[in-house]
Design a protein around this motif. Structure first.
Motif, PDB file in Angstrom:
ATOM      1  N   TYR A 178      25.718  41.465  79.140  1.00 18.00           N
ATOM      2  CA  TYR A 178      24.395  42.347  78.889  1.00 18.00           C
ATOM      3  C   TYR A 178      24.073  43.381  79.976  1.00 18.00           C
ATOM      4  CZ  TYR A 178      23.476  38.136  75.937  1.00 18.00           C
ATOM      5  OH  TYR A 178      24.110  37.194  74.846  1.00 18.00           O
ATOM      6  N   VAL A 179      23.833  44.544  79.501  1.00 18.09           N
ATOM      7  CA  VAL A 179      23.836  45.681  80.649  1.00 18.09           C
ATOM      8  C   VAL A 179      22.357  46.189  80.098  1.00 18.09           C
ATOM      9  CG1 VAL A 179      24.533  47.647  81.433  1.00 18.09           C
ATOM     10  CG2 VAL A 179      26.048  45.807  80.625  1.00 18.09           C
ATOM     11  N   ASP A 180      21.334  46.145  80.697  1.00 22.94           N
ATOM     12  CA  ASP A 180      20.250  46.577  80.504  1.00 22.94           C
ATOM     13  C   ASP A 180      20.109  47.935  81.115  1.00 22.94           C
ATOM     14  OD1 ASP A 180      17.599  47.107  79.698  1.00 22.94           O
ATOM     15  OD2 ASP A 180      16.762  46.019  81.185  1.00 22.94           O
ATOM     16  N   LEU A 208      29.851  43.453  74.389  1.00 21.23           N
ATOM     17  CA  LEU A 208      29.068  44.153  75.050  1.00 21.23           C
ATOM     18  C   LEU A 208      27.528  44.123  74.378  1.00 21.23           C
ATOM     19  CD1 LEU A 208      31.080  47.330  76.050  1.00 21.23           C
ATOM     20  CD2 LEU A 208      30.366  45.538  77.631  1.00 21.23           C
ATOM     21  N   ILE A 209      26.399  43.894  75.349  1.00 22.26           N
ATOM     22  CA  ILE A 209      25.130  44.046  74.581  1.00 22.26           C
ATOM     23  C   ILE A 209      24.449  45.160  75.397  1.00 22.26           C
ATOM     24  CG2 ILE A 209      22.848  42.984  74.398  1.00 22.26           C
ATOM     25  CD1 ILE A 209      26.156  40.749  74.318  1.00 22.26           C
ATOM     26  N   LEU A 210      24.289  46.168  74.839  1.00 23.16           N
ATOM     27  CA  LEU A 210      23.628  47.275  75.942  1.00 23.16           C
ATOM     28  C   LEU A 210      22.274  47.511  75.239  1.00 23.16           C
ATOM     29  CD1 LEU A 210      26.915  49.732  75.257  1.00 23.16           C
ATOM     30  CD2 LEU A 210      26.281  47.936  76.867  1.00 23.16           C
ATOM     31  N   ALA A 211      21.371  47.855  76.240  1.00 22.56           N
ATOM     32  CA  ALA A 211      19.789  48.096  76.104  1.00 22.56           C
ATOM     33  C   ALA A 211      19.432  49.331  76.637  1.00 22.56           C
ATOM     34  CB  ALA A 211      19.107  46.955  76.264  1.00 22.56           C
ATOM     35  N   TYR A 239      30.130  37.534  77.028  1.00 19.66           N
ATOM     36  CA  TYR A 239      29.088  38.454  76.546  1.00 19.66           C
ATOM     37  C   TYR A 239      28.833  39.079  78.035  1.00 19.66           C
ATOM     38  CZ  TYR A 239      29.408  35.860  72.389  1.00 19.66           C
ATOM     39  OH  TYR A 239      29.909  35.308  71.283  1.00 19.66           O
TER      40      TYR A 239
END
Length: 168
Positions: free
Chosen positions: A65-67, A91-94, A63
């Motif tokens: 995580y890209v803020d 991908l967890i995009l914020a 996983y």
């Protein structure tokens, strides 16, 4: 300052390790943060694609995580979005505003490949964009008037889309 990196991204992915990278613009300046972020994304993409040699059942999901991902979103990001799943990369995009993603191709790649969208209260321009992906269950006004601590979610469960819902 080293000739060779001591960070092995493939090992981090395969052994389910955690890598935290702080690219705060206030600490290292915006240009440096963007440059280092793009290098890290390229290295992670290469490591993910190396996993093609692993049998699918041995590819543990990693996983990422890209803020504030819009700062790192380049055309290579399109490839990562469309290919990552095959290599066990989730991908967890914020980010704060949809319109921060200036490149329309990148925005299309995001909405075309995303499995889950979570949106909190947004302004008019973002509501217009997001409502297209949540219709007919949520409209612009719904998204603009979400109460504090509430979100609208469009999710994919077991590979199948589920009806969008709100949560608190």
């Amino acid at each position: 300052g080293q000739k060779h990196s001591s960070i092995n991204f493939r090992t981090i992915m395969d052994e389910r390790k955690i890598l935290l990278v702080n690219l705060a613009k206030g600490e290292i300046a915006e240009a440096n943060a963007r440059f280092l972020g793009m290098i890290l994304m390229a290295k992670l993409q290469a490591a993910a694609m190396e996993r093609a040699a692993l049998p699918v059942e041995q590819r543990h999901t990693f996983y990422l995580y890209v803020d504030e991902f819009q700062a790192l979103a380049t055309q290579n990001f399109n490839i990562l979005l469309s290919e990552a799943r095959k290599f066990g990369l989730a991908l967890i995009l914020a980010n704060q505003f949809v319109r921060q993603v200036k490149d329309e191709q990148i925005a299309d790649a995001i909405f075309g490949n995303v499995g889950t969208i979570v949106t909190f209260r947004v302004g008019h321009q973002d509501a217009e964009i997001l409502a297209r992906h949540l219709a007919p269950y949520q409209d612009q006004l719904d998204l603009m008037n979400l109460p504090n601590w509430h979100a609208c979610v469009k999710a994919t469960v077991g590979g199948q889309p589920v009806q969008p819902f709100t949560l608190r």
